[in-house]
Enzyme design. Structure first.
Site, PDB file in Angstrom:
ATOM      1  N   LYS A 279       0.816  -1.212   0.000  1.00 44.70           N
ATOM      2  CA  LYS A 279       0.000   0.000   0.000  1.00 44.70           C
ATOM      3  C   LYS A 279       0.850   1.263   0.000  1.00 44.70           C
ATOM      4  CE  LYS A 279      -4.351  -1.965   1.296  1.00 44.70           C
ATOM      5  NZ  LYS A 279      -5.468  -2.055   2.240  1.00 44.70           N
ATOM      6  N   ARG A 314      -3.234 -10.572   4.495  1.00 45.48           N
ATOM      7  CA  ARG A 314      -3.564 -10.554   3.066  1.00 45.48           C
ATOM      8  C   ARG A 314      -2.376  -9.976   2.302  1.00 45.48           C
ATOM      9  NH1 ARG A 314      -6.322  -7.121  -0.604  1.00 45.48           N
ATOM     10  NH2 ARG A 314      -7.753  -8.237  -1.979  1.00 45.48           N
TER      11      ARG A 314
END
Length: 337
Positions: A279, A314
């Site tokens: 991210k 994840r």
């Protein structure tokens, strides 16, 4: 309201009476007592209400047949043309199937398949497009004998229904049942595990100007409220996973505060999922503009979550994450299997 954040420990020199956290690999003998508008205070276990300790310590039930007593890795498969990290790479069915099998072989415990990008600025995808992207891939994997549980990453009831009928076993909803009111009924009827994620705003606008009074406590309260909605719809708490939603309507500072305070979310009595892979904040802080260059930073954040007892992680890069997890377990816990 008073909140208690267990100060998670993993050292093998555990005091005999220190309770285990969520039936997992971390223990604690102190907690941070949090209350809005007041300074945090460190307290001992005997200063905490028994009901709070019961929720913090109770072993989490299995999810899709997977025990939650050690960390699990969820492999990301975006069958989309526009995801922030790998958009377009696995849009074609053959490429998606190959990548899914590769992640399973590399050690994925779950495969999370999504057909709608929820990156900042993303537009909504039609039901027909999302189903056509995800259902054939899930069906092909299951018909080929894949035993790794599959999760469908969707906000929409019809997409989830098609995926569950094709063989998916978990529903991962980034909108925590707030986008499609019919999704709760689909999950309840299927008796499927459900992941509820926090997000402030929708993908198109969530990063415009995110604000919180106290991001850690605000996200906790939101998830507690969404758990209540799920339970009212017939979804048992034991089948619910919570995700604080790193990067979904959060600044870098918000993301870091949530990661530092992850152990608070054990107080919800559910398994926790951390989705920070590649991210933007990792690139900003780690000075890596390209998403592919954020693997080392992703591993650092993943291990920080594991050190706080987070059960599900994840990730995009399964082989790297599995290797890091094996080494962490060997060094920290003395586990080499």
């Amino acid at each position: 309201m008073i909140y208690y954040r267990p100060i998670a420990q993993t050292d093998t020199a555990r005091p005999p009476l220190a309770p285990w956290l969520a039936g997992g690999w971390c223990w604690f003998d102190r907690l941070e007592r949090l209350e809005r508008g007041k300074a945090a205070k460190v307290v001992t276990v005997d200063e905490v209400p028994e009901s709070v300790l019961q929720r913090l310590c109770a072993p989490r039930p299995d999810i899709a047949g997977l025990a939650m007593d050690h960390p699990r890795l969820m492999g990301i498969l975006n069958v989309t043309p526009d995801s922030f990290s790998d958009g377009g790479r696995f849009h074609a069915a053959d490429a998606a199937l190959t990548h899914a099998r590769g992640m399973a072989a590399a050690g994925a415990d779950i495969l999370d398949i999504g057909g709608e990008s929820t990156r900042p600025g993303a537009d909504e995808v039609s039901l027909a497009d999302e189903i056509s992207r995800t259902e054939p891939v899930i069906r092909a994997l299951c018909e080929a004998g894949l035993t790794t549980p599959i999760s469908i990453d969707t906000r929409k009831a019809e997409v989830a229904k098609a995926a569950l009928q094709a063989g998916a076993r978990i529903v991962n909803d980034v909108a925590a049942l707030s986008f499609d009111p019919e999704l709760a009924d689909v999950v309840a009827k299927a008796d499927a595990p459900l992941c509820l994620m926090h997000a402030q705003g929708d993908p198109a606008t969530m990063q415009d100007d995110p604000r919180y009074d106290d991001v850690l406590l605000d996200v906790y309260d939101y998830l507690e409220g969404r758990i209540a909605v799920a339970e009212a719809a017939g979804i048992a708490r034991e089948r619910i996973i919570v995700d604080p939603g790193i990067g979904f309507g959060k600044t870098d500072g918000h993301n870091l505060a949530l990661i530092r305070g992850l152990s608070l979310f054990h107080g919800l009595g559910c398994a926790i999922l951390l989705g920070a892979s590649r991210k933007r904040f990792i690139g900003t802080i780690g000075r890596a503009d390209a998403a592919d260059d954020r693997i080392p930073g992703t591993l650092a954040v993943t291990l920080a979550g594991i050190a706080q007892g987070v059960q599900l992680h994840r990730v995009h890069d399964m082989a790297e994450a599995k290797q890091a997890l094996r080494l962490w377990q060997a060094v920290t816990l003395g586990e080499t299997t």
